[in-house]
Design a protein around this motif. Sequence first.
Motif, PDB file in Angstrom:
ATOM      1  N   LEU A  11       0.666  -1.110   0.086  1.00 17.45           N
ATOM      2  CA  LEU A  11       0.076   0.027   0.159  1.00 17.45           C
ATOM      3  C   LEU A  11       0.875   1.217  -0.174  1.00 17.45           C
ATOM      4  O   LEU A  11       1.689   1.428   0.925  1.00 17.45           O
ATOM      5  N   VAL A  12       0.449   1.987  -0.985  1.00 15.20           N
ATOM      6  CA  VAL A  12       1.295   3.336  -0.899  1.00 15.20           C
ATOM      7  C   VAL A  12       0.179   4.460  -0.841  1.00 15.20           C
ATOM      8  O   VAL A  12      -0.775   4.395  -1.206  1.00 15.20           O
ATOM      9  N   MET A  13       0.439   5.479   0.237  1.00 15.48           N
ATOM     10  CA  MET A  13      -0.559   6.517   0.446  1.00 15.48           C
ATOM     11  C   MET A  13       0.273   7.916   0.938  1.00 15.48           C
ATOM     12  O   MET A  13       1.460   7.789   1.357  1.00 15.48           O
ATOM     13  N   GLY A  14      -0.519   8.797   0.734  1.00 16.60           N
ATOM     14  CA  GLY A  14      -0.417  10.173   0.849  1.00 16.60           C
ATOM     15  C   GLY A  14      -0.516  10.449   2.242  1.00 16.60           C
ATOM     16  O   GLY A  14      -1.163   9.633   2.836  1.00 16.60           O
ATOM     17  N   MET A  15      -0.012  11.413   2.802  1.00 19.47           N
ATOM     18  CA  MET A  15      -0.133  11.805   4.152  1.00 19.47           C
ATOM     19  C   MET A  15      -1.751  12.283   4.608  1.00 19.47           C
ATOM     20  O   MET A  15      -2.026  12.033   5.651  1.00 19.47           O
ATOM     21  N   THR A  16      -2.313  12.654   3.532  1.00 19.61           N
ATOM     22  CA  THR A  16      -3.900  13.196   3.734  1.00 19.61           C
ATOM     23  C   THR A  16      -4.923  11.910   3.542  1.00 19.61           C
ATOM     24  O   THR A  16      -6.029  12.155   3.769  1.00 19.61           O
ATOM     25  N   ASN A  17      -4.371  10.817   2.897  1.00 25.19           N
ATOM     26  CA  ASN A  17      -5.224   9.658   2.756  1.00 25.19           C
ATOM     27  C   ASN A  17      -5.788   8.831   4.041  1.00 25.19           C
ATOM     28  O   ASN A  17      -5.279   9.004   4.958  1.00 25.19           O
ATOM     29  N   LYS A  18      -6.871   8.308   3.474  1.00 20.57           N
ATOM     30  CA  LYS A  18      -7.384   7.450   4.611  1.00 20.57           C
ATOM     31  C   LYS A  18      -7.290   6.041   3.834  1.00 20.57           C
ATOM     32  O   LYS A  18      -8.125   5.841   2.870  1.00 20.57           O
ATOM     33  N   LYS A  19      -6.783   5.077   4.674  1.00 18.24           N
ATOM     34  CA  LYS A  19      -6.838   3.540   4.044  1.00 18.24           C
ATOM     35  C   LYS A  19      -7.144   2.663   5.273  1.00 18.24           C
ATOM     36  O   LYS A  19      -6.998   3.130   6.300  1.00 18.24           O
ATOM     37  N   SER A  20      -7.289   1.509   4.855  1.00 15.18           N
ATOM     38  CA  SER A  20      -7.461   0.360   6.114  1.00 15.18           C
ATOM     39  C   SER A  20      -6.816  -0.872   5.644  1.00 15.18           C
ATOM     40  O   SER A  20      -6.461  -1.379   4.261  1.00 15.18           O
ATOM     41  N   LEU A  21      -6.091  -1.533   6.668  1.00 12.86           N
ATOM     42  CA  LEU A  21      -5.431  -2.838   6.447  1.00 12.86           C
ATOM     43  C   LEU A  21      -6.415  -3.945   7.088  1.00 12.86           C
ATOM     44  O   LEU A  21      -7.118  -3.784   8.013  1.00 12.86           O
ATOM     45  N   LYS A  22      -6.441  -5.123   6.379  1.00  6.75           N
ATOM     46  CA  LYS A  22      -7.347  -5.940   6.837  1.00  6.75           C
ATOM     47  C   LYS A  22      -6.690  -7.369   7.095  1.00  6.75           C
ATOM     48  O   LYS A  22      -5.486  -7.631   6.318  1.00  6.75           O
ATOM     49  N   CYS A  23      -7.255  -7.919   8.073  1.00  7.14           N
ATOM     50  CA  CYS A  23      -6.586  -9.239   8.531  1.00  7.14           C
ATOM     51  C   CYS A  23      -7.776 -10.304   8.726  1.00  7.14           C
ATOM     52  O   CYS A  23      -8.604  -9.971   9.446  1.00  7.14           O
ATOM     53  N   GLU A  24      -7.231 -11.503   8.404  1.00  6.36           N
ATOM     54  CA  GLU A  24      -8.538 -12.282   8.683  1.00  6.36           C
ATOM     55  C   GLU A  24      -7.708 -13.816   8.864  1.00  6.36           C
ATOM     56  O   GLU A  24      -6.629 -13.882   8.425  1.00  6.36           O
ATOM     57  N   GLN A  25      -8.135 -14.413  10.160  1.00  2.00           N
ATOM     58  CA  GLN A  25      -7.672 -15.572  10.585  1.00  2.00           C
ATOM     59  C   GLN A  25      -8.606 -16.693  10.380  1.00  2.00           C
ATOM     60  O   GLN A  25      -9.877 -16.740  10.712  1.00  2.00           O
ATOM     61  N   HIS A  26      -8.294 -17.969   9.976  1.00  2.00           N
ATOM     62  CA  HIS A  26      -9.020 -19.298   9.708  1.00  2.00           C
ATOM     63  C   HIS A  26      -8.728 -20.363  10.717  1.00  2.00           C
ATOM     64  O   HIS A  26      -8.936 -21.468  10.443  1.00  2.00           O
ATOM     65  N   LEU A  27      -8.310 -19.897  11.949  1.00  2.00           N
ATOM     66  CA  LEU A  27      -7.678 -20.865  12.922  1.00  2.00           C
ATOM     67  C   LEU A  27      -8.337 -21.061  13.919  1.00  2.00           C
ATOM     68  O   LEU A  27      -8.214 -21.755  14.840  1.00  2.00           O
ATOM     69  N   GLY A  28      -9.607 -20.279  13.956  1.00  2.00           N
ATOM     70  CA  GLY A  28     -10.435 -20.482  15.140  1.00  2.00           C
ATOM     71  C   GLY A  28     -10.022 -19.911  16.500  1.00  2.00           C
ATOM     72  O   GLY A  28     -10.162 -20.175  17.603  1.00  2.00           O
ATOM     73  N   HIS A  29      -9.006 -18.897  16.375  1.00  2.00           N
ATOM     74  CA  HIS A  29      -8.046 -18.397  17.515  1.00  2.00           C
ATOM     75  C   HIS A  29      -8.991 -17.250  18.184  1.00  2.00           C
ATOM     76  O   HIS A  29      -9.899 -16.773  17.500  1.00  2.00           O
ATOM     77  N   ASN A  30      -8.859 -16.855  19.111  1.00  2.00           N
ATOM     78  CA  ASN A  30      -9.443 -15.989  20.193  1.00  2.00           C
ATOM     79  C   ASN A  30      -8.907 -14.648  20.213  1.00  2.00           C
ATOM     80  O   ASN A  30      -9.277 -13.701  20.925  1.00  2.00           O
ATOM     81  N   ALA A  31      -7.635 -14.457  19.875  1.00  2.00           N
ATOM     82  CA  ALA A  31      -6.905 -13.289  20.161  1.00  2.00           C
ATOM     83  C   ALA A  31      -5.940 -12.834  18.727  1.00  2.00           C
ATOM     84  O   ALA A  31      -5.850 -13.658  18.227  1.00  2.00           O
TER      85      ALA A  31
END
Lengths: 116, 109
Positions: A11-31
């Motif tokens: 991801l490349v973004m400027g200082m005024t941008n708004k972006k999001s990072l996403k994470c998904e886990q398929h392990l049934g973990h709770n933390a």
Amino acid sequence: ETGVTQTPRHLVMGMTNKKSLKCEQHLGHNAMYWYKQSAKKPLELMFVYSLEERVENNSVPSRFSPECPNSSHLFLHLHTLQPEDSALYLCASSQGFGGSGANVLTFGAGSRLTVL
Amino acid sequence: QQPVQSPQAVILREGEDAVINCSSSKALYSVHWYRQKHGEAPVFLMILLKGGEQKGHDKISASFNEKKQQSSLYLTASQLSYSGTYFCGTDFGNEKLTFGTGTRLTIIP
């Protein structure tokens, strides 16, 4: 899909941008965790969520805003970042948080962020 | 307090042995070892708990010296696949891992 998946990978973004990072886990973990990895520096813990509740906020600037809508998904919302925020952001999950001390982490491959 | 890893980098020929150390100034509850290959996720290798025994996996083993607050990772008869950066993560009993800066291991044929 298995393990921990992070998007986007780059991801490349400027200082005024708004972006999001996403994470998904398929392990049934709770933390779930966000770590920041910068060159020549140790992994820095940013946030920890346990059972969708934030249990750790490691003095992270407010321009980073985490969100954990359920135990499988974790987001890191980014706004008005600085060039020094450029780094690899790693998501991780573990079976639990708190208790026996054996919180083995499973990491995603990371999102490489560049702030211009 | 982050743990101190040594050496920072090491280059080995295939088949040689290596030792990576991880030292803490605070009392440790457990030590985790991870390996990260370039462009990939860190991968868990092993965990050593306070009062536990030396662990081993194939030709990679580790020890935990409670008196010295130090853990050592031993790589025996290194293979090309061992290349990567090795991190130790220390737990002081609060469930939060504090990582060292890593040891970059390069194995050459």
